[in-house]
Structure formats: C-alpha cells, structure tokens
Scaffold this motif. Structure first.
Motif, mmCIF file in Angstrom:
data_model
loop_
_atom_site.group_PDB
_atom_site.id
_atom_site.type_symbol
_atom_site.label_atom_id
_atom_site.label_comp_id
_atom_site.label_asym_id
_atom_site.label_seq_id
_atom_site.Cartn_x
_atom_site.Cartn_y
_atom_site.Cartn_z
ATOM 1 N N LEU A 24 0.833 -1.206 0.000
ATOM 2 C CA LEU A 24 0.000 0.000 0.000
ATOM 3 C C LEU A 24 0.867 1.255 0.000
ATOM 4 N N MET A 59 -2.785 7.285 0.843
ATOM 5 C CA MET A 59 -2.413 5.878 0.633
ATOM 6 C C MET A 59 -1.123 5.540 1.370
ATOM 7 N N GLY A 63 -0.675 2.990 4.584
ATOM 8 C CA GLY A 63 0.279 1.891 4.555
ATOM 9 C C GLY A 63 1.232 1.936 5.738
ATOM 10 N N SER A 77 -7.123 -0.332 6.198
ATOM 11 C CA SER A 77 -7.192 -1.012 4.903
ATOM 12 C C SER A 77 -8.460 -0.621 4.143
ATOM 13 N N GLY A 80 -7.694 2.715 2.865
ATOM 14 C CA GLY A 80 -6.696 2.538 1.813
ATOM 15 C C GLY A 80 -7.298 2.091 0.497
ATOM 16 N N THR A 84 -7.389 4.294 -2.822
ATOM 17 C CA THR A 84 -6.734 3.704 -3.990
ATOM 18 C C THR A 84 -7.661 3.733 -5.193
ATOM 19 N N GLY A 103 -1.749 -0.786 -4.515
ATOM 20 C CA GLY A 103 -2.560 -0.319 -3.396
ATOM 21 C C GLY A 103 -3.724 -1.240 -3.086
ATOM 22 N N GLY A 106 -2.288 -4.490 -1.553
ATOM 23 C CA GLY A 106 -1.850 -4.247 -0.180
ATOM 24 C C GLY A 106 -3.004 -4.077 0.788
ATOM 25 N N SER A 107 -4.049 -3.364 0.365
ATOM 26 C CA SER A 107 -5.214 -3.186 1.238
ATOM 27 C C SER A 107 -5.914 -4.507 1.490
#
Length: 139
Positions: A24, A59, A63, A77, A80, A84, A103, A106-107
């Motif tokens: 992220l 973002m 992260g 998240s 995020g 994103t 992103g 990662g979220s």
C-alpha cells in the motif's frame, strides 16, 4: 534440531501485516511519483490538482499506519482501498494501473491478515509424515 532464533526484524514483521502495508505504501509512492512526469506522458490530469497529490499521500499514510499500528488495520485497509480506487479518477488512471494494483493488493492483504495465526510453513512441517522408503516398503 534446535529452532533458529529469529532476528528482531523477523519478530517485528511477524506481528503485523507487513506485505500489505508495504504494498500500500509503495502503491501510494508510485502514484505520487507519476504526478511528476512530463505532460507528454500524462494521460489524465484529474479533476483537481490537490486531489491528485492528496489521495496518494493518504495511501502512503495508511500503509505506514498499518505497519506501525496493526491493531487498527481493518480501518486503515478500508480507507486505503477507497482512496486507492479514487486515484483512478484523480491521478493518471491510478499511476498507470501499477499504483492502483499495488494499493488494492496491499489493502486486501492487510484486511485479510489474522494476528494470532501460526505461520503456514510451520503448520505444513508439523503435519507432514515421512514418505515410505524402498527399504521400509520391502520389510
């Protein structure tokens, strides 16, 4: 065989959604860096100039907060992934899709991380039975 002692970084990393927070943060960094490319490369400038810089910064912040405050990972998240997806409209199609994919991945990894789950490698090693050898099969 005695277990190897884990390094301090390995213990720190095991207690948080490390890869989700890192992806992220990298996604936000990539989207932010695409704002600085020349105008010949820019495909979509965005609705407003400030939002193009604000969303990737949020973002990156989400992260980093996932990495350093994993107790609130669900909230970070969700924020995020929403931010994103917002970069699709405001920042060169989400940093030419690369930042958008980083992103979102990662979220999702951060949202699905379980804090008290034993690492998968150990689970597989513990339940594995030794394969029969040719000598034991002949006996």
């Amino acid at each position: 065989m005695a277990p190897r002692p884990r390094s301090a970084f390995g213990r720190w990393r095991a207690g948080r959604p490390f890869w989700g927070g890192l992806l992220l943060t990298l996604g936000g960094t990539e989207v932010l860096l695409t704002e600085k490319v020349s105008l010949k490369v820019v495909m979509h400038i965005g609705m407003q100039g400030l939002a193009g810089y604000l969303l990737p910064a949020v973002m990156m912040l989400c992260g980093l907060l996932i990495l350093f405050n994993p107790a609130q990972r669900l909230f970070y998240s969700i924020i995020g992934i929403l931010v994103t997806l917002g970069t699709w409209l405001t920042s060169n199609l989400g940093g030419f899709f690369i930042g958008l994919l980083l992103g979102a991945t990662g979220s999702c990894l951060s949202f699905g991380w379980l804090p008290d789950q034993e690492p998968r490698r150990r689970l597989l090693r513990r339940h594995r039975t030794p394969a029969p050898t040719a000598d034991s099969a002949a006996s």
